[in-house]
Design a protein around this motif. Sequence first.
Motif, mmCIF file in Angstrom:
data_model
loop_
_atom_site.group_PDB
_atom_site.id
_atom_site.type_symbol
_atom_site.label_atom_id
_atom_site.label_comp_id
_atom_site.label_asym_id
_atom_site.label_seq_id
_atom_site.Cartn_x
_atom_site.Cartn_y
_atom_site.Cartn_z
ATOM 1 N N UNK A 181 6.555 -28.924 -7.461
ATOM 2 C CA UNK A 181 6.681 -28.486 -8.593
ATOM 3 C C UNK A 181 7.082 -27.081 -8.858
ATOM 4 N N UNK A 182 7.087 -26.094 -9.826
ATOM 5 C CA UNK A 182 7.409 -25.352 -10.135
ATOM 6 C C UNK A 182 6.268 -25.436 -11.762
ATOM 7 N N UNK A 183 4.940 -24.755 -11.530
ATOM 8 C CA UNK A 183 4.348 -24.493 -12.480
ATOM 9 C C UNK A 183 4.396 -23.293 -13.318
ATOM 10 N N UNK A 184 4.642 -22.550 -13.161
ATOM 11 C CA UNK A 184 4.842 -21.028 -12.651
ATOM 12 C C UNK A 184 5.050 -20.649 -14.627
ATOM 13 N N UNK A 185 6.696 -21.289 -15.324
ATOM 14 C CA UNK A 185 6.803 -21.123 -15.879
ATOM 15 C C UNK A 185 6.582 -21.177 -17.731
ATOM 16 N N UNK A 186 5.569 -22.642 -16.861
ATOM 17 C CA UNK A 186 4.741 -23.338 -18.491
ATOM 18 C C UNK A 186 4.073 -22.625 -19.596
ATOM 19 N N UNK A 187 4.036 -22.336 -20.400
ATOM 20 C CA UNK A 187 3.024 -21.612 -21.107
ATOM 21 C C UNK A 187 1.567 -21.510 -21.319
ATOM 22 N N UNK A 188 0.913 -20.551 -21.528
ATOM 23 C CA UNK A 188 -0.779 -21.448 -21.810
ATOM 24 C C UNK A 188 -0.744 -22.383 -22.954
ATOM 25 N N UNK A 189 0.115 -22.376 -23.855
ATOM 26 C CA UNK A 189 -0.454 -23.368 -24.967
ATOM 27 C C UNK A 189 -0.270 -24.690 -24.674
ATOM 28 N N UNK A 190 1.158 -24.744 -24.394
ATOM 29 C CA UNK A 190 1.500 -26.298 -23.837
ATOM 30 C C UNK A 190 0.511 -26.877 -23.050
ATOM 31 N N UNK A 191 -0.180 -25.722 -22.099
ATOM 32 C CA UNK A 191 -1.558 -26.083 -21.077
ATOM 33 C C UNK A 191 -2.521 -26.818 -21.545
ATOM 34 N N UNK A 192 -2.699 -26.375 -22.581
ATOM 35 C CA UNK A 192 -4.081 -25.869 -23.592
ATOM 36 C C UNK A 192 -3.384 -27.379 -24.072
ATOM 37 N N UNK A 193 -2.947 -27.382 -25.118
ATOM 38 C CA UNK A 193 -2.098 -29.213 -25.510
ATOM 39 C C UNK A 193 -2.515 -30.306 -24.736
ATOM 40 N N UNK A 194 -1.523 -29.764 -23.492
ATOM 41 C CA UNK A 194 -1.898 -30.689 -22.958
ATOM 42 C C UNK A 194 -3.064 -31.390 -22.351
ATOM 43 N N UNK A 195 -3.493 -30.395 -22.683
ATOM 44 C CA UNK A 195 -5.474 -30.492 -21.945
ATOM 45 C C UNK A 195 -6.375 -31.510 -23.072
#
Length: 313
Positions: free
Chosen positions: A175-189
């Motif tokens: 899966x290509x995860x390079x385009x996911x923004x950091x704000x979305x990663x923070x919300x998911x975490x």
Amino acid sequence: MKQLVTGDAVVLGLRPARLPSRALAVCLDLVLVWVIYIALTLALLTAVSSLDVAALAAVQVGLFLLVLVGVPIAVETLTGGRSVGKIAAGLRVVRDDGGPIRFRHALVRGALGVVEIQLLFGLVACVASLVSERGRRLGDVFAGTLVVRERVPSVEGPAVPPPPPQWLSAQFAEVDLSRVPDSLWFAVRQFLLRVEQLDPAVRRSLAERLADDVRDWTGGSSPQGMSAVGYLAGVVAERREREARRVFAGSEGMSSPSPVPSSPSPPSPPSPLLSPPPSPSSTPPVAGGDDDGDYDGDGDGPRPSTSGFVPPS
């Protein structure tokens, strides 16, 4: 419990002490100060036994004021609101705005404490503490002080989301995860850290919205039969693994340390939210509805997170 707010409109995280802990601290202080008072009284009265009755009465009054009134005031002033009993009970006297007390605060508390605690056997202090919203006695009300708890049990959650099962991690290697923004990663975490504390309906709705946002940025799809929570846990674990490999690869390029055999990670306990996908013969579960959320996008192309999930401050 009413929140404590300073003059700068800052909410303080202080927990006022209640009657049982305050009573324990007062009892310890009274026992200690009365032992000192009785010992000094016996010693001085033996030394000045030749004086007349008026002189002996003056000595007794002076000892009473010096030991039973002056000592508690001096101790609270010098220690910033902590006496022996309060240290043992984990308490502290502070101002209403959370700052340290001064001599005038300790003087008012000590003077009124002699009346409401010692002369009236603590009845007035107990009634006032029970009636007060923050457990204050009359001395605290007139002095503008508050007794708070210093030793508060801390409840800390995990620093990172728990790792998913091994079968789940292997689904996201391409899966290509390079385009996911950091704000979305923070919300998911933050969502994964508190997933067990959420209501099932809210958990399902938030998980599906976050999973839709991640899928839009990655351009992929969830494996068949995998829940939204399982999908989020898998992509977060895959991103963490790629970050670790990139960091270790960079450190190995600068220096060539001796290889260290890696020990296999212990198996994580099974979670009901991350159960294995059903067999091909079974019918995949239907994704939950979006009646609880406020997302109104059209779903075309990559977009930032619109889940509405805001981690608690």
